[in-house]
Enzyme design. Structure first.
Site, PDB file in Angstrom:
ATOM      1  N   LYS A 173      -3.623  -9.939  -7.474  1.00  0.00           N
ATOM      2  CA  LYS A 173      -4.854 -10.246  -6.737  1.00  0.00           C
ATOM      3  C   LYS A 173      -6.076  -9.545  -7.349  1.00  0.00           C
ATOM      4  O   LYS A 173      -5.968  -8.411  -7.809  1.00  0.00           O
ATOM      5  CB  LYS A 173      -4.654  -9.771  -5.288  1.00  0.00           C
ATOM      6  CG  LYS A 173      -5.683 -10.273  -4.319  1.00  0.00           C
ATOM      7  CD  LYS A 173      -5.364  -9.787  -2.915  1.00  0.00           C
ATOM      8  CE  LYS A 173      -6.602  -9.173  -2.301  1.00  0.00           C
ATOM      9  NZ  LYS A 173      -6.416  -8.636  -0.961  1.00  0.00           N
ATOM     10  N   LYS A 223     -10.901  -4.622  -5.877  1.00  0.00           N
ATOM     11  CA  LYS A 223     -11.997  -3.718  -6.238  1.00  0.00           C
ATOM     12  C   LYS A 223     -11.482  -2.410  -6.828  1.00  0.00           C
ATOM     13  O   LYS A 223     -12.198  -1.701  -7.486  1.00  0.00           O
ATOM     14  CB  LYS A 223     -12.923  -3.466  -5.056  1.00  0.00           C
ATOM     15  CG  LYS A 223     -12.285  -2.842  -3.853  1.00  0.00           C
ATOM     16  CD  LYS A 223     -13.306  -2.736  -2.714  1.00  0.00           C
ATOM     17  CE  LYS A 223     -12.788  -3.459  -1.493  1.00  0.00           C
ATOM     18  NZ  LYS A 223     -13.780  -3.807  -0.528  1.00  0.00           N
ATOM     19  N   LYS A 255       0.819  -1.213   0.000  1.00  0.00           N
ATOM     20  CA  LYS A 255       0.000   0.000   0.000  1.00  0.00           C
ATOM     21  C   LYS A 255       0.852   1.262   0.000  1.00  0.00           C
ATOM     22  O   LYS A 255       0.490   2.275  -0.583  1.00  0.00           O
ATOM     23  CB  LYS A 255      -0.938   0.010   1.205  1.00  0.00           C
ATOM     24  CG  LYS A 255      -2.087  -0.962   1.059  1.00  0.00           C
ATOM     25  CD  LYS A 255      -3.169  -0.682   2.065  1.00  0.00           C
ATOM     26  CE  LYS A 255      -4.335  -1.641   1.861  1.00  0.00           C
ATOM     27  NZ  LYS A 255      -5.298  -1.567   2.944  1.00  0.00           N
TER      28      LYS A 255
END
Ligand code: TRP
Length: 336
Positions: A197, A200, A115
Site C-alpha cells: 500500500k 506516508k 501494525k
C-alpha cells in the site's frame, strides 16, 4: 443543523503528511456528502497516539488537517469540523464499548496484525483497541453513513456488531451505520513496490505521492515508478502480471471517476510512457489545486482554531445526548 438530515461521519488521523492514497481513497468524496447529509468530519488525534511518539508535532499536524479539509471542499458552515480530543465523550463512550467488545474479534483485525508486526517489541492495548475508539467516534453521533477507504471496512463491521449488541439491551440506542466505500475509490499502491500500500511512512519517499508535493517531485516520482517486467507493453488491468500498470490505471480511474475498462480502451494503442505522461498531468492538476487552497487556509491559524472550537461545541451537543442515553442504559448514578 438541519434536524431532518441523517448524519454522515468520517475522520482521518493527523499523523504527518497526507498522501494521494488518502485523498483518492476517501477524502475526495467528503465534500459531495454535504449536499445530502449533516456531515461530521473529525480529526482523529487520539488515534494518532497509537503510532506516534511523544515528540510528534500533533498540534501542527492537526492544524494542517483542518486546512486540508477546507482545501478539499469541506464547508465549515455546513459541516461540523472538529478535533476528537476536544470532545471528551469519545473516550467516555469508548470505555462502555470496550466492556462489550470481544478480545478475539479485535486480535483478528488485519490492521492490528500488520501494525503489531511492525512494532513487535511493544504492542500496546491502544493498538488493539483502536477500532473500538473508531466505533465510539461513529456511534456517538448516531451516524447513518460512514465513508472509509477499503482498508477500514473491517473496523466498520466491528462497529456495526457492537452497535447491534448494545441495541439488543435496549433498541434504538444507536443508529446502525452503513459503510460507504466510494465506487471509484481504491487502494493506491506504492510506486516502487506495487504489492504494498502507498504509505506516508514508507522509508523511500519516492514510493509515495504527498498532497503537498512540488510538481517537479511528482514528475520525478512517476517517471521512476516501476511499470512491469511483462514485456508485451500492453496497457491493461492485471494485478498478477502488471501490478504497476494496474496501479496507474487505478489512480487515473479514481481521479476521473470512470471505470478502468474505459481507460484500457483509451490506451489500447498507447505505450507505458504515454500513460505515465497522462498520469503526471492529471495527478499534478489535482495536487496543484489542493496545495494552493491548503496554503491559503493554513496561513490563518486563528481562523482554523476558530473552526475547530466551534465544531467541538456543536459536536458536544450531540455527543452529550448519546452519553445520556448510555448512562441511563447502564443505570449509573448521575452526578447532578
Ligand atoms: N482509522 C481511520 C484511518 O486511519 C480514521 C478514523 C478514526 C475513522 N475514526 C474514524 C474513519 C471513524 C472513519 C470513522 O483512516
Amino acid at each position: 443543523m438541519n434536524n431532518f438530515k441523517s448524519v454522515a461521519f468520517s475522520a482521518m488521523q493527523p499523523s504527518g503528511s497526507f498522501t494521494l492514497g488518502n485523498y483518492l481513497g476517501s477524502l475526495k468524496y467528503w465534500s459531495d456528502m454535504q449536499k445530502k447529509y449533516q456531515c461530521f468530519y473529525c480529526i482523529a488525534d487520539l488515534h494518532a497516539l497509537t503510532t506516534l511518539n511523544i515528540n510528534s508535532n500533533l498540534e501542527k499536524n492537526t492544524l494542517d488537517a483542518v486546512a486540508l479539509y477546507l482545501a478539499c471542499g469541506i464547508n465549515p458552515k455546513k459541516s461540523i469540523i472538529f478535533v476528537q480530543s476536544h470532545v471528551l465523550e469519545h473516550t467516555s463512550l469508548y470505555w462502555f464499548l470496550n466492556c462489550h467488545s470481544s478480545y478475539n474479534e479485535l486480535k483478528r483485525m488485519t490492521q492490528f496484525k500488520v501494525k503489531q508486526k511492525s512494532n513487535i517489541s511493544f504492542s500496546t492495548a491502544g493498538l488493539l483497541n483502536y477500532p473500538i475508539l473508531m466505533a465510539a467516534d461513529i456511534l456517538l453521533y448516531q451516524s447513518k453513513k460512514v465513508i472509509v477507504g477499503e482498508d477500514q471496512k473491517q473496523h466498520l463491521e466491528l462497529t456495526r456488531n457492537l452497535a447491534k449488541k448494545i441495541n439488543s439491551f435496549k433498541k434504538d440506542t444507536f443508529v446502525i451505520p452503513e459503510t460507504i466505500v466510494p465506487k471509484y475509490s481504491s487502494k493506491i499502491m506504492s510506486l516502487l513496490n506495487p504489492y504494498q500500500k502507498m504509505s506516508k511512512s514508507d522509508i523511500n519517499v519516492n514510493s509515495t505521492i504527498f498532497l503537498l508535493d512540488k510538481k517537479e517531485s511528482i514528475i520525478k516520482k512517476i517517471k521512476k515508478a516501476v511499470t512491469d517486467s511483462d514485456k508485451d507493453g500492453k496497457i491493461c488491468y492485471d494485478l498478477k502480471k502488471k501490478p504497476g500498470i494496474s496501479n496507474f490505471l487505478k489512480i487515473l480511474s479514481s481521479i476521473r471517476e470512470i471505470p478502468i475498462f474505459v481507460l484500457e480502451n483509451e490506451f489500447s494503442r498507447k505505450n507505458y510512457s504515454d500513460l505515465k505522461q497522462v498520469l503526471i498531468d492529471e495527478v499534478s492538476t489535482v495536487i496543484e489545486k489542493i496545495k494552493n487552497d491548503f496554503y491559503f487556509f493554513r496561513k490563518n491559524e486563528l481562523f482554523l482554531k476558530k473552526i475547530v472550537n466551534e465544531g467541538a461545541e456543536r459536536a458536544r451537543f450531540f455527543a452529550k445526548k448519546t452519553m445520556n442515553k448510555i448512562f441511563n442504559l447502564f443505570a449509573l448514578l448521575k452526578n447532578n
